[in-house]
Design a protein around this motif. Structure first.
Motif, PDB file in Angstrom:
ATOM      1  N   ILE A  72      11.934  58.405  66.386  1.00  0.00           N
ATOM      2  CA  ILE A  72      11.381  58.339  67.788  1.00  0.00           C
ATOM      3  C   ILE A  72      10.297  59.083  67.948  1.00  0.00           C
ATOM      4  O   ILE A  72      10.073  60.442  67.844  1.00  0.00           O
ATOM      5  N   TYR A  80      13.010  54.848  75.600  1.00  0.00           N
ATOM      6  CA  TYR A  80      13.430  55.055  74.257  1.00  0.00           C
ATOM      7  C   TYR A  80      14.931  55.274  74.109  1.00  0.00           C
ATOM      8  O   TYR A  80      15.484  54.702  73.157  1.00  0.00           O
ATOM      9  N   TYR A 102      13.057  63.134  65.568  1.00  0.00           N
ATOM     10  CA  TYR A 102      11.965  62.984  66.519  1.00  0.00           C
ATOM     11  C   TYR A 102      10.519  63.293  66.024  1.00  0.00           C
ATOM     12  O   TYR A 102      10.655  64.430  65.269  1.00  0.00           O
TER      13      TYR A 102
END
Length: 344
Positions: A72, A80, A102
């Motif tokens: 992400i 998200y 991330y």
């Protein structure tokens, strides 16, 4: 002298339960027959002895990890995480664990994440691309025929992508405001490459009504940067009579500015979140159920195809958002946010 702690092995469990190593292996991996009574006994003993299942050994043995990596880009975007929650649940039902990383909108961190997932032998990879700088890794993944999917952006045209048609969302929002006679609509959008363009929808709505387009009212900002001060100044200097916030983060900052300045401008915010509903904010709702359904279907179709070969042309799956009208976008509204009352 440091005493090295010995970890519990399958042999220890087999000895404690007076069964073969093969029986313990079948019971713990849930592969092959073991009576339910014996399976429970073995699993309880494994728990008692503190046994940790060796997934790396499983990968070497079966050549499959039953894991899916998801990267992400924006950790602050709550939308998200709503999509991610549904993906974890759905992939779990299909027998796959999800590994999450991330990238913080940083191509170098994205590269580290991809490399880490490849070394962990993930069976598929889903990611929100920051740029196309990591093309060598993407090419490597494709050569290995590992299912790959881009989420919300398409930086690599030969890789499948699931994107929300944000241009259409901006069109719906702009048209809704223009139809009320509002003419100085401010669009606050993101400054990102490879993402669907909200400004195109904004321009289209003006062109359909044969209205002049003031491109100064299209403001682009990078993610992770506060827009409060610029928004405050812009409202005062450009005679803004309505605002479209291209992200929920932008929306919250616009609402803070309006509260502080004691002004009420018609407002539409991208993303249908609970706090926006509570404050009667008109939103551009991105269909979470449809997005995660398309993602799961795309990945599982590839994983279940034993002859899967990476295509040379990527499929761009576009999901259309919808406009949900509430009080905040009404031209005649007065103090329709309960936010003012909440602070009294």
């Amino acid at each position: 002298m440091v005493v090295k702690r010995k970890s519990t092995s399958i042999k220890d469990i087999a000895k404690a339960c007076n069964v073969s190593v093969a029986t313990v292996s079948r019971a713990l991996s849930k592969r092959g027959y073991v009576s339910e009574e014996k399976r429970i006994e073995i699993r309880n003993m494994a728990k008692k002895l503190g046994y940790i299942y060796n997934y790396n050994a499983q990968i070497l043995q079966r050549g499959k990890s039953n894991t899916i990596g998801i990267i992400i880009a924006d950790i602050e975007n709550y939308f998200y995480h709503l999509v991610l929650k549904n993906l974890i649940i759905d992939f779990e039902k299909q027998g796959y664990k999800v590994l999450i990383a991330y990238s913080f909108e940083n191509s170098d961190i994205e590269r580290e994440n991809i490399t880490s997932f490849l070394s962990s032998k993930v069976d598929a990879l889903i990611f929100t691309p920051i740029s196309n700088k990591n093309e060598d890794l993407i090419t490597l993944i494709n050569k290995q025929n590992i299912p790959l999917l881009q989420l919300f952006r398409q930086a690599y045209p030969y890789v499948d992508a699931v994107c929300v048609d944000d241009g259409h969302g901006a069109y719906l929002a702009t048209k809704h405001l223009l139809d009320q006679g509002l003419r100085n609509v401010l669009l606050l959008t993101v400054k990102l490459d490879f993402t669907p363009s909200r400004s195109k929808g904004y321009i289209q709505a003006h062109e359909e009504l044969d209205l002049p387009i003031n491109k100064e009212l299209i403001c682009r900002y990078p993610l992770g940067v506060s827009i409060k001060n610029e928004c405050r100044t812009f409202i005062k200097t450009h005679n803004v009579d309505a605002i479209i916030a291209g992200t929920n983060t932008f929306g919250s900052e616009v609402m803070e500015v309006m509260r502080e300045e004691k002004i009420n401008l018609p407002l539409i915010v991208f993303d249908e979140l609970n706090w926006l509903k509570m404050l009667n904010v008109t939103t551009i709702a991105q269909p979470i159920d449809l997005i995660h359904k398309d993602i799961v279907e795309n990945i599982m179709t590839k994983l279940n195809d034993k002859t899967y070969v990476t295509p040379t042309i990527g499929q761009n799956i576009r999901v259309k958002p919808k406009l949900i009208v509430r009080k905040s976008s009404n031209k005649k509204r007065k103090n329709s946010y309960s936010i003012n009352k909440a602070n009294n």
